[in-house]
Design a protein around this motif. Sequence first.
Motif, PDB file in Angstrom:
ATOM      1  N   PHE A  71      23.034  63.965  69.767  1.00 65.09           N
ATOM      2  CA  PHE A  71      24.212  64.459  70.354  1.00 65.09           C
ATOM      3  C   PHE A  71      24.445  65.914  70.181  1.00 65.09           C
ATOM      4  CE2 PHE A  71      25.044  63.101  66.045  1.00 65.09           C
ATOM      5  CZ  PHE A  71      25.974  63.994  65.586  1.00 65.09           C
ATOM      6  N   SER A  72      25.359  66.606  70.968  1.00 63.39           N
ATOM      7  CA  SER A  72      25.703  68.037  70.775  1.00 63.39           C
ATOM      8  C   SER A  72      27.033  68.185  70.312  1.00 63.39           C
ATOM      9  CB  SER A  72      25.522  68.558  72.349  1.00 63.39           C
ATOM     10  OG  SER A  72      26.230  68.062  73.296  1.00 63.39           O
ATOM     11  N   LEU A  73      27.139  69.258  69.823  1.00 62.25           N
ATOM     12  CA  LEU A  73      28.332  69.778  69.082  1.00 62.25           C
ATOM     13  C   LEU A  73      28.712  71.272  69.889  1.00 62.25           C
ATOM     14  CD1 LEU A  73      27.557  69.005  65.400  1.00 62.25           C
ATOM     15  CD2 LEU A  73      29.023  67.743  66.963  1.00 62.25           C
ATOM     16  N   LYS A  74      29.954  71.388  69.840  1.00 62.87           N
ATOM     17  CA  LYS A  74      30.620  72.674  70.432  1.00 62.87           C
ATOM     18  C   LYS A  74      30.681  73.732  69.096  1.00 62.87           C
ATOM     19  CE  LYS A  74      33.164  70.858  74.259  1.00 62.87           C
ATOM     20  NZ  LYS A  74      34.304  70.884  74.858  1.00 62.87           N
ATOM     21  N   PRO A  75      30.440  74.967  69.488  1.00 61.83           N
ATOM     22  CA  PRO A  75      30.823  75.764  68.301  1.00 61.83           C
ATOM     23  C   PRO A  75      32.213  75.795  67.364  1.00 61.83           C
ATOM     24  CG  PRO A  75      30.217  76.982  70.274  1.00 61.83           C
ATOM     25  CD  PRO A  75      30.638  75.617  70.746  1.00 61.83           C
ATOM     26  N   PHE A  76      31.847  75.959  66.363  1.00 63.49           N
ATOM     27  CA  PHE A  76      33.038  75.676  65.274  1.00 63.49           C
ATOM     28  C   PHE A  76      32.577  76.398  64.054  1.00 63.49           C
ATOM     29  CE2 PHE A  76      35.856  73.701  62.063  1.00 63.49           C
ATOM     30  CZ  PHE A  76      36.906  73.879  62.530  1.00 63.49           C
ATOM     31  N   ALA A  77      33.788  76.952  63.576  1.00 66.93           N
ATOM     32  CA  ALA A  77      33.730  77.904  62.356  1.00 66.93           C
ATOM     33  C   ALA A  77      32.438  78.931  62.398  1.00 66.93           C
ATOM     34  CB  ALA A  77      33.510  76.953  61.089  1.00 66.93           C
ATOM     35  N   ASN A  78      31.532  78.831  61.533  1.00 70.54           N
ATOM     36  CA  ASN A  78      30.143  79.761  61.578  1.00 70.54           C
ATOM     37  C   ASN A  78      29.175  79.297  62.351  1.00 70.54           C
ATOM     38  OD1 ASN A  78      31.640  81.541  59.876  1.00 70.54           O
ATOM     39  ND2 ASN A  78      30.913  80.591  57.993  1.00 70.54           N
ATOM     40  N   TYR A  79      29.342  78.326  62.992  1.00 73.82           N
ATOM     41  CA  TYR A  79      28.143  77.512  63.780  1.00 73.82           C
ATOM     42  C   TYR A  79      28.422  77.660  65.215  1.00 73.82           C
ATOM     43  CZ  TYR A  79      26.880  74.882  59.616  1.00 73.82           C
ATOM     44  OH  TYR A  79      26.558  74.603  58.307  1.00 73.82           O
ATOM     45  N   GLN A  80      27.307  78.157  65.856  1.00 73.91           N
ATOM     46  CA  GLN A  80      27.313  78.113  67.383  1.00 73.91           C
ATOM     47  C   GLN A  80      26.830  76.725  68.023  1.00 73.91           C
ATOM     48  OE1 GLN A  80      25.361  81.494  69.266  1.00 73.91           O
ATOM     49  NE2 GLN A  80      25.042  82.473  67.070  1.00 73.91           N
ATOM     50  N   HIS A  81      26.408  76.696  69.093  1.00 75.80           N
ATOM     51  CA  HIS A  81      26.039  75.187  69.721  1.00 75.80           C
ATOM     52  C   HIS A  81      25.062  74.663  69.014  1.00 75.80           C
ATOM     53  CE1 HIS A  81      28.373  75.865  73.394  1.00 75.80           C
ATOM     54  NE2 HIS A  81      28.103  77.172  73.182  1.00 75.80           N
ATOM     55  N   ARG A  82      25.045  73.167  68.757  1.00 75.41           N
ATOM     56  CA  ARG A  82      24.277  72.382  67.845  1.00 75.41           C
ATOM     57  C   ARG A  82      23.775  71.550  68.619  1.00 75.41           C
ATOM     58  NH1 ARG A  82      27.448  71.793  62.319  1.00 75.41           N
ATOM     59  NH2 ARG A  82      29.230  71.931  63.910  1.00 75.41           N
ATOM     60  N   LEU A  83      22.494  70.915  68.574  1.00 81.24           N
ATOM     61  CA  LEU A  83      21.667  69.545  69.177  1.00 81.24           C
ATOM     62  C   LEU A  83      21.521  68.913  67.851  1.00 81.24           C
ATOM     63  CD1 LEU A  83      21.046  67.927  71.358  1.00 81.24           C
ATOM     64  CD2 LEU A  83      18.941  69.332  71.374  1.00 81.24           C
ATOM     65  N   VAL A  84      22.156  67.860  67.571  1.00 81.16           N
ATOM     66  CA  VAL A  84      22.114  67.120  66.371  1.00 81.16           C
ATOM     67  C   VAL A  84      21.073  65.702  66.639  1.00 81.16           C
ATOM     68  CG1 VAL A  84      23.221  65.903  64.465  1.00 81.16           C
ATOM     69  CG2 VAL A  84      23.972  68.075  65.705  1.00 81.16           C
ATOM     70  N   PHE A  85      20.195  65.699  65.757  1.00 86.75           N
ATOM     71  CA  PHE A  85      19.191  64.223  65.589  1.00 86.75           C
ATOM     72  C   PHE A  85      19.471  63.865  64.302  1.00 86.75           C
ATOM     73  CE2 PHE A  85      16.968  67.740  67.613  1.00 86.75           C
ATOM     74  CZ  PHE A  85      16.850  67.335  68.854  1.00 86.75           C
ATOM     75  N   ASP A  86      20.322  62.565  64.553  1.00 85.14           N
ATOM     76  CA  ASP A  86      20.448  61.674  63.418  1.00 85.14           C
ATOM     77  C   ASP A  86      19.566  60.566  63.549  1.00 85.14           C
ATOM     78  OD1 ASP A  86      22.352  63.466  62.194  1.00 85.14           O
ATOM     79  OD2 ASP A  86      24.026  61.899  62.868  1.00 85.14           O
TER      80      ASP A  86
END
Length: 440
Positions: free
Chosen positions: A121-136
């Motif tokens: 899944f993907s995450l929108k920018p938050f705090a110090n992070y930009q766009h994230r693509l996450v593999f759990d």
Amino acid sequence: MERRRLLAALGSTLLFSFAPIDIAYGAKMVAVRMWPAEEYTRVTIETDVALKFKHFFVRSAKPLRLVIDIEGLELTEQIKKQIAAVNPDDPYIAAMRIGQFKPGILRLVMDLKTDVNPEVFSLKPFANYQHRLVFDIYPKHPTDAVSRILAGMDTDEDASDDTGGDPLASILADLAAGRGASSSGSANGEKPTKEPAKPAEQPARKRDKRIVIVVDPGHGGEDPGAIGRRKTMEKTVVLQIARRLAKLIDAEPNMKAVLTRNSDHFVSLGGRVAIARKVRAHLLVSIHADAWVKSSARGSSVFALSQRGASSSAARWLAKSQNESDLIGGVNIASVDKTVASVLVDMTSSWTIGYSLALGGAVLRELKGINRLHKNHVEQAGFAVLKGQGIPSILIETAFISNPQEEKLLRNASHQQKLARAILTGIKKQLAADSTLLRS
């Protein structure tokens, strides 16, 4: 003459303005991070813009492979090296590689050690992070109880499968609907009109008569928590303290500890709630380290849940920052519907909060013997990790990691042991003063 000069100057300006412009053909990678753990492994690709992706298995291959096609990511030597740098002791991923599959599409291939249930899944920018693509990468056949809960396997057979593929979604839906462990709220998260009797609030026990205490080290993985001046991370020291506390609890003949995490990986607030309720905990103790903009702030604090707002502006701010842990650590919010989210609606009764305040007071008095107190009383706020439990729960801010002296203490093994011992002593004194839990 002046007209020609003006046109010439304008022409050179236009040329200068348009010539240097480059068309971006791919997203730029910011970082690749990997968090291996027995519960699950997380791989995060952080980029400057959002990515499109799809994933599938190649089961005919040996070893089993998980393939992720990523659209729009620019292939560089840096990303090749970082993707290939798999931790050799990762429990689920043997190797990773990435290459150009076709124009505009990179193919990421994971060679797996065992069958898994992936969540991408993907995450929108938050705090110090930009766009994230996450593999759990969750194991398909987890062995221990906590791993089974996080993988979404410890659920009721009659649970509906409408939770979008999130491993925790079905178990949280069970809890929100009142299935599984008992709760003091209704299926839609509303409070009961009549206060239940104390015995009814305690889940039925089978065989094991020990007091089950869930020890919850805050943050983890993508979420470091507060960071001290010496770069000490909250997630690291609270895990060390939690492990010490769990060991002391397990040494008691009538007690059993369950850690919500025992390594550096992220556990969502809903996951922590699910663990506490599914193991039918009697108590939950969440371990944290405080921080403030001024390094002079210091001292230990204890918090309980509030049904009527925070007891101070500082408590309100702290609860807000702690409740943002899911956004920092990264939760697949899109797959968790309103029914699932309602598990974090307060289902805690006045009796549970009363017991939590008494427990917090007992722990606070013990902490006073080894550290200055930031506040001499138990504060209250709407901490999500303390909601939905139906069990007495406290959150302990062991010290201010933003204070150089207290940061040094938090790194000290002897002081960590003193903190763990003080917390356990406070728990035991509260149990001796009110034996309700011992009779449940």
